[in-house]
Design an enzyme around this catalytic site. Sequence first.
Site, PDB file in Angstrom:
ATOM      1  N   ALA A   1       0.824  -1.139   0.053  1.00 11.94           N
ATOM      2  CA  ALA A   1       0.037   0.081   0.165  1.00 11.94           C
ATOM      3  C   ALA A   1       0.811   1.378   0.156  1.00 11.94           C
ATOM      4  CB  ALA A   1      -0.849   0.183   1.344  1.00 11.94           C
ATOM      5  N   ASP A   2       0.137   2.229  -0.517  1.00  9.74           N
ATOM      6  CA  ASP A   2       1.156   3.578  -0.422  1.00  9.74           C
ATOM      7  C   ASP A   2       0.290   4.443   0.410  1.00  9.74           C
ATOM      8  OD1 ASP A   2       3.118   4.066  -3.008  1.00  9.74           O
ATOM      9  OD2 ASP A   2       1.787   2.433  -3.455  1.00  9.74           O
TER      10      ASP A   2
END
Length: 388
Positions: free
Chosen positions: A257-258
Site C-alpha cells: 500500500a502507498d
Amino acid sequence: MAPLTSIRTDGDKIEIVNQLILPHTTEFIHIDTIEQAYDAIKSMKIRGAPAIASLAALTISSHLSKALKASPEPDFLASPQLLQAHIDPILKYLYTARPTAVNLGAAIRRLQKTLQAGLDSGKDAKAIAEDLISEGKKIDDEDVDRNKKMAKWGGEWLVEQVKKQGKSGEGLNVMTVCNTGSLATSGYGTALGLITYLHETGKLQKAYFTQSTPYHQGSRLTAFELQALKIPSVMLCDSMVGSLFQHNDIAGIAVGADRIARNGDTANKVGTYNAAVLAARHKIPFIVVAPISTVDLDIPDGTYIPIEHRPPLEACLVRGALYPFVSNAQGIKEQATVMVTPEGRDTEGVYNPSFDVTPAELITAIVTEKGVAVKQEGSKTFDLSGIV
C-alpha cells in the site's frame, strides 16, 4: 544470488540501485545532494513507499552530517532559527517528489517534529542537527524489523484461514501485484515479505505475480527478487488475473500500500483494484500488508487520497535488454527503449495513473507490524485502532 537491496550506506555516503534499468543491469547511483534524492524519487529510480521515505530521511541525515564536518561551517548552523529556515524548505521540497506515498510524508513529519522539539527545548543548532541525523537513520533502521513482523502476522493469518476450510495450510499459492520486496523497502519487504515468510516456513507452493505495467515492476523487479530468493514463481499479464483465479487454487492475494485511509480504503499500484474485484468474485482472501506509517488517520476514506498521474509518454514506452542478448565490451547486456504506440500518442490520449484505490469492502485483512485487522461482521469498513 543474494537478496537485493534498494539503498546502501557507508558513513555519509548513500547509494541506490537504479531500478529503471533492472533486471539486466545492476547500477548503483550516488546520492550526494538533496536535489539528487528528489530526482531519484520523482523519476522512480527508487520506488516503493517505505524505500523512498528511507532515502529522504537518510539524505537529510547525510546533508547535516556533512555540514557538521565542514570547514568553515555553513551559516545555517550559526543558530537554531537559521537551521530551521534551512531545513523546513528542504523537507517540504522532498515531500512533493511523490505525494501519494504517505510513508514519505510520515518521515518528513517525524523530522519536522524532531526539529521543533529541539527548538522548544532550547538546544543549539548543532545539537538539533545531531538529533535530526539520528532520527533520519532510525527511520531507515526500523523498516526491516517491522517488515519481518508484518510478514509473520500476515503469513500465519492466511495459513489459519486456509485451515478453517479444512485444508492442511501447506502448499499455498499466493498472488501479488507490483513489487513490495527488498527493492521497495529497506529489506525483506511487505507483501512480498509475507510470501517470503511462507516460503521460509515451508508453506508456499508458488508465488504468482502480475507484470504491473506500464513500469513492469512485477516482470522486472519482483521476478528478479523471487529468482534471487529461489522462490518458485509464475508471472502473468495484468489482464490474466481472472483466468488465473478460474483455473488455479489461489489461497490469497497479498499486496502492499502507498496510503491507507482511516476506513481501510487503500491506494496501491494501479491494477490492485482490478485484482481485488476479481478476488471478491472468487472468494479469495485479499490482504493488504503495510507499516503503520502507511495508515493515514487524517483522511476518512479513499476519496481524499491524491492520485499521482505519470507523464503520458511513460505508458507508450517499454525498456529492456536487446534480444537475442547483445553484450558490450564490459559484458553488460545492451538495453533499448522502444515505443509501442503510434507516433503522437505520447502527448495526448493516454490515461496513466500510478495508483488506484481499493475500497475497504473488497479487502479481507489489513496487516501492520502490530497485527491483523479484519472487518466486523456485516461492516464494509475497518476499525484500524488495534493495529496502529
